[in-house]
Enzyme design. Structure first.
Site, mmCIF file in Angstrom:
data_model
loop_
_atom_site.group_PDB
_atom_site.id
_atom_site.type_symbol
_atom_site.label_atom_id
_atom_site.label_comp_id
_atom_site.label_asym_id
_atom_site.label_seq_id
_atom_site.Cartn_x
_atom_site.Cartn_y
_atom_site.Cartn_z
ATOM 1 N N LYS A 93 0.938 -1.446 -0.007
ATOM 2 C CA LYS A 93 0.157 0.002 -0.200
ATOM 3 C C LYS A 93 0.790 1.221 -0.034
ATOM 4 O O LYS A 93 0.332 2.360 -0.672
ATOM 5 C CB LYS A 93 -1.184 0.004 1.230
ATOM 6 N N GLU A 115 -9.842 7.274 2.981
ATOM 7 C CA GLU A 115 -10.645 6.417 3.720
ATOM 8 C C GLU A 115 -9.917 5.154 4.280
ATOM 9 O O GLU A 115 -8.857 5.057 3.537
ATOM 10 C CB GLU A 115 -11.745 6.009 2.740
ATOM 11 N N SER A 380 1.715 -9.754 -0.784
ATOM 12 C CA SER A 380 1.519 -8.299 -0.820
ATOM 13 C C SER A 380 1.569 -7.905 0.380
ATOM 14 O O SER A 380 1.865 -6.709 0.692
ATOM 15 C CB SER A 380 -0.029 -8.296 -1.199
HETATM 16 C C1 LIG Z 1 -5.088 -4.107 1.337
HETATM 17 C C2 LIG Z 1 -4.442 -5.275 1.042
HETATM 18 C C3 LIG Z 1 -5.057 -6.033 0.003
HETATM 19 C C4 LIG Z 1 -5.940 -5.771 -0.914
HETATM 20 O O1 LIG Z 1 -6.037 -4.590 -1.663
HETATM 21 P P1 LIG Z 1 -5.629 -4.567 -3.342
HETATM 22 O O2 LIG Z 1 -5.829 -3.312 -3.461
HETATM 23 O O3 LIG Z 1 -6.485 -5.592 -3.887
HETATM 24 O O4 LIG Z 1 -4.194 -5.045 -3.443
HETATM 25 C C5 LIG Z 1 -3.945 -7.257 -0.119
HETATM 26 N N1 LIG Z 1 -2.949 -7.581 0.540
HETATM 27 C C6 LIG Z 1 -2.572 -6.965 1.461
HETATM 28 C C7 LIG Z 1 -1.393 -7.371 2.536
HETATM 29 C C8 LIG Z 1 -3.283 -5.565 1.749
HETATM 30 O O5 LIG Z 1 -2.971 -4.768 2.877
#
Ligand SMILES: *Cc1c(COP(=O)(O)O)cnc(C)c1O
Length: 397
Positions: A93, A115, A380
């Site tokens: 993020k 948000e 992610s």
């Molecule tokens: C917020 C988040 C997501 C989902 O958001 P996307 O916009 O679909 O990438 C996925 N993995 C993690 C670790 C997150 O914090």
């Protein structure tokens, strides 16, 4: 580190999805933003400054780690992990919030708003705002505030004001509505940092651009390590920003792309977050995309064990990739994601976010299908934030 930005066609449409379905008063603000974004991405100075911050502050490039044991990775397939969990604040993020806050500073905006659902995007935005010395207000539903005390305190420590949203169910979609309302009122001096590849044009293309660093780095790293492209690239899909960020570099390559949505507790209404797999086209948060809605077009609440996938919509570019069949989408249930979290953590010594665990579970479940393949996974984020859920669900951690 930056690639040419492929713009959606006229007025922000990816095929028949996207657009700008907002109150009239926001159109000039979105046009100003679009112009400023186009200007910034064409500017070497801006790109250089962003790349420096991504490197020196967030720790990019993030490494590519070979998974050694998970699901018999050593024998049945090759699995490479793009380590977005090693970014500052623990997920992808920050790539987006640093980009948007630097754009805000360049535009001369004096105030940042955002948000947040569980607080991850709020923390990433408050972090970027602190770094650039800009005041920051984060809209958060009262339900989410009650459930996420730690992230609320983190945002406050970072100097952000957390504004409780009581309307609706007091969760993420209400926080987005309230942030949009604030933006309408204060549009001259305020920049709205949106947290995923959703919303009215230019947000989907802007967020995907700031996240595309993931795929650009990973492609280069994969080629260096293996002398070939991956056969399959896998990512979890909430709003779709980490997936778009890693897929984007591979769109024109002969590479299979798989996006994994939240299957929740089942396929019935209110039990999942699979907008693409189980939803239908509609307008939500300023764009036309696949959404979860009832027969009257009212939004149906999403459910996922992971807060980041608990959203009743998805970025419009994913809708276009699904209908053109460039990307395949699957769904994985809560229980499978939990089991994958435990197994993966033991096998690899890496605690993944529950969001990511959906993609990991899909790889595990598809092992027979993927035999002999080289797989690239967007890891992610890290799972430290999910410890309370893991403990309450009795996961073996
Ligand atoms: C917020 C988040 C997501 C989902 O958001 P996307 O916009 O679909 O990438 C996925 N993995 C993690 C670790 C997150 O914090």
């Amino acid at each position: 580190m930056t690639s040419p930005v492929r713009m959606p066609a006229e007025r922000g449409f990816f095929g028949s999805f996207g657009g700008r379905y907002v109150p009239e008063v926001l159109i000039p603000a979105l046009e100003e933003l679009e112009n400023a974004f186009n200007d910034a991405v064409a500017d070497k100075v801006f790109n250089g400054a962003l790349n420096t911050v991504l490197a020196d502050y967030s720790g990019r490039p993030t490494p590519l780690t070979t998974a050694m044991r998970f699901a018999g990775a050593r024998t049945s397939f090759v699995l490479e992990l793009k380590r977005e969990d090693l970014n500052h604040t623990g997920a992808h993020k920050i790539n987006n919030t640093l980009g948007q806050v630097m754009l805000a500073a360049r535009m001369g905006k004096e105030r940042i708003i955002a948000e947040t659902g569980a607080g991850q995007h709020g923390v990433a935005t408050a972090t970027a705002a602190a770094l650039f010395g800009l005041p920051c207000a984060v809209f958060m539903g009262v339900e989410d505030i009650a459930r996420q005390a730690l992230n609320v305190e983190r945002m406050r420590l970072l100097g952000a004001e957390v504004i409780p949203v009581e309307s609706g169910a007091g969760t993420l979609k209400d926080a987005v509505n309230e942030a949009m309302r604030d933006w309408v009122r204060n549009v001259a001096d305020t920049f709205y940092v949106l947290g995923s590849a959703v919303g009215p044009h230019p947000y989907p293309v802007m967020v995907r651009h700031f996240q595309s660093v993931i795929g650009i780095e990973a492609k280069k790293q994969f080629l260096e390590k293996h002398g070939q492209l991956p056969d399959v690239v896998v990512a979890c899909v909430g709003g779709g920003s980490n997936a778009a960020g890693i897929f984007y570099a591979f769109l024109d390559d002969p590479v299979r792309l798989a996006g994994i949505e939240a299957g929740g507790t089942g396929d019935g209404p209110g039990r999942h977050g699979s907008s693409l797999g189980l939803g239908s086209p509609g307008i939500f948060h300023g764009s036309l995309s696949y959404i979860l809605q009832d027969d009257d077009g009212q939004i149906v609440t999403a459910h996922s064990i992971s807060a980041g996938l608990d959203y009743p919509g998805v970025g419009p570019e994913h809708s276009s990739w699904m209908t053109s069949r460039r990307v395949e989408y699957f769904r994985v249930r809560d229980e499978s994601a939990l089991a994958a979290t435990s197994a993966f953590t033991r096998d690899e010594g890496i605690l993944p976010a529950l969001e990511t665990a959906h993609a990991i579970a899909w790889i595990g479940e598809s092992a027979a299908d993927l035999a002999g393949r080289k797989i690239l996974l967007c890891l992610s984020g890290r799972g430290d934030k999910d410890m309370e859920i893991l403990i309450s669900r009795g996961a073996q951690v």
